[in-house]
Design a protein around this motif. Sequence first.
Motif, PDB file in Angstrom:
ATOM      1  N   LEU A 110       0.829  -1.205   0.000  1.00 47.36           N
ATOM      2  CA  LEU A 110       0.000   0.000   0.000  1.00 47.36           C
ATOM      3  C   LEU A 110       0.864   1.256   0.000  1.00 47.36           C
ATOM      4  CD1 LEU A 110      -2.763   1.392   0.229  1.00 47.36           C
ATOM      5  CD2 LEU A 110      -2.583   1.151   2.717  1.00 47.36           C
ATOM      6  N   THR A 111       1.897   1.263   0.821  1.00 51.31           N
ATOM      7  CA  THR A 111       2.753   2.446   0.906  1.00 51.31           C
ATOM      8  C   THR A 111       3.438   2.722  -0.434  1.00 51.31           C
ATOM      9  OG1 THR A 111       4.471   1.001   1.808  1.00 51.31           O
ATOM     10  CG2 THR A 111       3.203   2.306   3.375  1.00 51.31           C
ATOM     11  N   ASP A 112       3.740   1.654  -1.200  1.00 50.45           N
ATOM     12  CA  ASP A 112       4.406   1.848  -2.486  1.00 50.45           C
ATOM     13  C   ASP A 112       3.530   2.628  -3.465  1.00 50.45           C
ATOM     14  OD1 ASP A 112       6.416   0.380  -1.388  1.00 50.45           O
ATOM     15  OD2 ASP A 112       6.108  -1.411  -2.600  1.00 50.45           O
ATOM     16  N   PHE A 113       2.228   2.449  -3.373  1.00 47.42           N
ATOM     17  CA  PHE A 113       1.319   3.159  -4.274  1.00 47.42           C
ATOM     18  C   PHE A 113       1.485   4.668  -4.128  1.00 47.42           C
ATOM     19  CE2 PHE A 113      -2.661   5.218  -5.364  1.00 47.42           C
ATOM     20  CZ  PHE A 113      -2.986   4.618  -6.579  1.00 47.42           C
ATOM     21  N   PHE A 114       1.653   5.129  -2.887  1.00 51.32           N
ATOM     22  CA  PHE A 114       1.766   6.567  -2.645  1.00 51.32           C
ATOM     23  C   PHE A 114       3.173   7.091  -2.931  1.00 51.32           C
ATOM     24  CE2 PHE A 114      -1.857   5.367   0.069  1.00 51.32           C
ATOM     25  CZ  PHE A 114      -2.812   6.188  -0.499  1.00 51.32           C
ATOM     26  N   GLN A 115       4.067   6.211  -3.379  1.00 49.67           N
ATOM     27  CA  GLN A 115       5.399   6.638  -3.789  1.00 49.67           C
ATOM     28  C   GLN A 115       5.447   6.970  -5.279  1.00 49.67           C
ATOM     29  OE1 GLN A 115       7.942   3.457  -2.475  1.00 49.67           O
ATOM     30  NE2 GLN A 115       7.407   3.759  -0.330  1.00 49.67           N
ATOM     31  N   LEU A 116       4.295   6.878  -5.937  1.00 55.47           N
ATOM     32  CA  LEU A 116       4.194   7.242  -7.351  1.00 55.47           C
ATOM     33  C   LEU A 116       3.758   8.696  -7.497  1.00 55.47           C
ATOM     34  CD1 LEU A 116       2.190   4.140  -8.628  1.00 55.47           C
ATOM     35  CD2 LEU A 116       4.664   4.460  -8.747  1.00 55.47           C
ATOM     36  N   LYS A 117       4.180   9.320  -8.566  1.00 53.56           N
ATOM     37  CA  LYS A 117       3.607  10.618  -8.893  1.00 53.56           C
ATOM     38  C   LYS A 117       2.162  10.413  -9.333  1.00 53.56           C
ATOM     39  CE  LYS A 117       7.850  13.006 -10.300  1.00 53.56           C
ATOM     40  NZ  LYS A 117       8.556  13.697 -11.406  1.00 53.56           N
ATOM     41  N   PRO A 118       1.277  11.327  -9.016  1.00 63.38           N
ATOM     42  CA  PRO A 118      -0.122  11.166  -9.434  1.00 63.38           C
ATOM     43  C   PRO A 118      -0.279  10.890 -10.922  1.00 63.38           C
ATOM     44  CG  PRO A 118       0.062  12.965  -7.866  1.00 63.38           C
ATOM     45  CD  PRO A 118       1.468  12.530  -8.172  1.00 63.38           C
ATOM     46  N   ASN A 223       3.179  13.399   0.690  1.00 66.33           N
ATOM     47  CA  ASN A 223       4.036  13.632  -0.479  1.00 66.33           C
ATOM     48  C   ASN A 223       3.271  13.418  -1.775  1.00 66.33           C
ATOM     49  OD1 ASN A 223       6.228  14.187   1.166  1.00 66.33           O
ATOM     50  ND2 ASN A 223       7.082  12.123   1.055  1.00 66.33           N
ATOM     51  N   PHE A 224       2.422  12.390  -1.769  1.00 67.49           N
ATOM     52  CA  PHE A 224       1.614  12.082  -2.948  1.00 67.49           C
ATOM     53  C   PHE A 224       0.621  13.208  -3.241  1.00 67.49           C
ATOM     54  CE2 PHE A 224      -2.173  10.189  -4.908  1.00 67.49           C
ATOM     55  CZ  PHE A 224      -1.617   9.540  -5.999  1.00 67.49           C
ATOM     56  N   ARG A 225      -0.013  13.712  -2.176  1.00 72.15           N
ATOM     57  CA  ARG A 225      -1.030  14.759  -2.347  1.00 72.15           C
ATOM     58  C   ARG A 225      -0.441  16.034  -2.945  1.00 72.15           C
ATOM     59  NH1 ARG A 225      -2.809  13.066   2.794  1.00 72.15           N
ATOM     60  NH2 ARG A 225      -1.726  14.828   3.740  1.00 72.15           N
ATOM     61  N   CYS A 226       0.807  16.325  -2.621  1.00 73.49           N
ATOM     62  CA  CYS A 226       1.410  17.538  -3.173  1.00 73.49           C
ATOM     63  C   CYS A 226       2.138  17.252  -4.487  1.00 73.49           C
ATOM     64  CB  CYS A 226       2.340  18.202  -2.161  1.00 73.49           C
ATOM     65  SG  CYS A 226       3.886  17.366  -1.874  1.00 73.49           S
ATOM     66  N   GLY A 227       1.895  16.058  -5.034  1.00 74.04           N
ATOM     67  CA  GLY A 227       2.431  15.731  -6.347  1.00 74.04           C
ATOM     68  C   GLY A 227       3.940  15.604  -6.392  1.00 74.04           C
ATOM     69  N   TYR A 228       4.544  15.338  -5.241  1.00 79.48           N
ATOM     70  CA  TYR A 228       5.995  15.228  -5.135  1.00 79.48           C
ATOM     71  C   TYR A 228       6.694  16.487  -5.632  1.00 79.48           C
ATOM     72  CZ  TYR A 228       5.930  10.583  -3.238  1.00 79.48           C
ATOM     73  OH  TYR A 228       5.742   9.532  -2.391  1.00 79.48           O
ATOM     74  N   ASP A 229       6.068  17.615  -5.359  1.00 77.99           N
ATOM     75  CA  ASP A 229       6.706  18.904  -5.628  1.00 77.99           C
ATOM     76  C   ASP A 229       7.744  19.152  -4.537  1.00 77.99           C
ATOM     77  OD1 ASP A 229       6.557  21.693  -7.043  1.00 77.99           O
ATOM     78  OD2 ASP A 229       6.529  22.100  -4.890  1.00 77.99           O
ATOM     79  N   LEU A 230       9.004  19.127  -4.909  1.00 71.25           N
ATOM     80  CA  LEU A 230      10.080  19.134  -3.916  1.00 71.25           C
ATOM     81  C   LEU A 230      10.175  20.450  -3.156  1.00 71.25           C
ATOM     82  CD1 LEU A 230      12.813  17.161  -5.887  1.00 71.25           C
ATOM     83  CD2 LEU A 230      11.440  16.367  -3.957  1.00 71.25           C
TER      84      LEU A 230
END
Length: 443
Positions: A110-118, A223-230
């Motif tokens: 499950l955690t891996d899913f949220f490691q993707l960019k939207p 991190n996922f919700r903000c689209g991985y905007d660094l």
Amino acid sequence: MAPGMNTSSKNKITEPLLTDEQITEQVRRILYDNMVEGHNGRYTFHYTKPSPGTYPFQYFWDTCFHVHVLTALGEHDMAKKHIRSLFLLQEQDGFIGHIIYWKHPFPARLTDFFQLKPTSVLRLTKPHMTALVQPPLVAEAVQRIYQHTKDIDFVREMLPKLKAYYNWLHQNRNFEGEGLLSIISPYESGMDWKASFDPVLGFKRGKGDWRLFLKVLWLEMGNFRCGYDLESIYRQDNFIVKDVAFNTIYAQNLQALSELCSLTGDPDAEEFKVRSDQCCESILKYMYNSEDEAFYDLAGHRMEQLRIAAATIFFPVVLPNIPIKVSEAVLQRHLLHKNGFHVPYPIPSLSVQEAAFNPDESVYIWRGPTWVVFNWFIHRFLLRKGYKEEANLLLTSVKKLITQSGFREYYDPFTGQGHGANDFTWSGLVLDMIVGNTPNEVE
């Protein structure tokens, strides 16, 4: 021999150790059994799974470990295929994710899913990768192939890709301009549930449990919700950590990249050397604690030391820019005399004195058990510095673990019992230890 390096009477090995030849054949079998080759669209991929079922994808630093094992086996062409596969999905700005999904549409956890960019969620059926990075070992991996093959054409082929990748790290993760890279998730360290991250996550209960899982999951979702905007992630400062091992490996690999550039006459050799030196200087300036004689991870914008003794506290001793006096103090206190690391099967991933220490099998790994990778990492340094007997004891310990429990993901540091994944390829690094190569030397 330094005090504290004797094997313990608790060591239960009574059977003869596997011979080097037996280890070699077993490592070869495991790598080939776990090897994957195939096609998806215009991509032809080739990699080795870390284990048959638990870790089925191509992982960044695992691929680099596999190169070291493959070159120790003499499988140089296979090693090249692994590296080429790793770079197939490299983005134009140089980025490469820590997990590459070639054919499997969904992550394993499950955690891996949220490691993707939207945006990646919309193309799960096509080859894609995560938005996270992993310890940047790949320059040394390419250098290792060159050392064994002298194939300068391969170096020229990979050099633009390597430069783009390390430039991406420099431009996107060197937030404060001090030469130290930040990670934005525990998973980027490669040591997923590392206990030194607990204070950053707000976990204060010692041994890992479901509460720790939820905290990490919440971080990943953010991190996922903000689209991985660094830039946004850095401003929020929820998990901005400078990991000791990550930055030690980064400094080493910048040096390796500089040497690869020099081989081809690339003028950027000096720039990567300067970055390596700056990283080393900042490791010493910010991470070293003279009272504890240890190197600690750093948290947040203020770069506060996380004074929890994971096995990475002595990693920077391998860097040539660290003063000999400092290296000797750290080694003597924590490795040779084993202050907090005195176990029958070294090197435990966490000091036995820490509240989070758990030597047993657990979902929350890297909080006590012994992993072969720690012995492999420090073994090379001990050999170069003349600690031959100490280096041999680390190698012998790994051989005992494998003889008793096979090639497992990690081991109980007191009993040697194997835990986690079976036929785990990382433990094949024992073969590289046997060969005794030094990856930082280019002939």
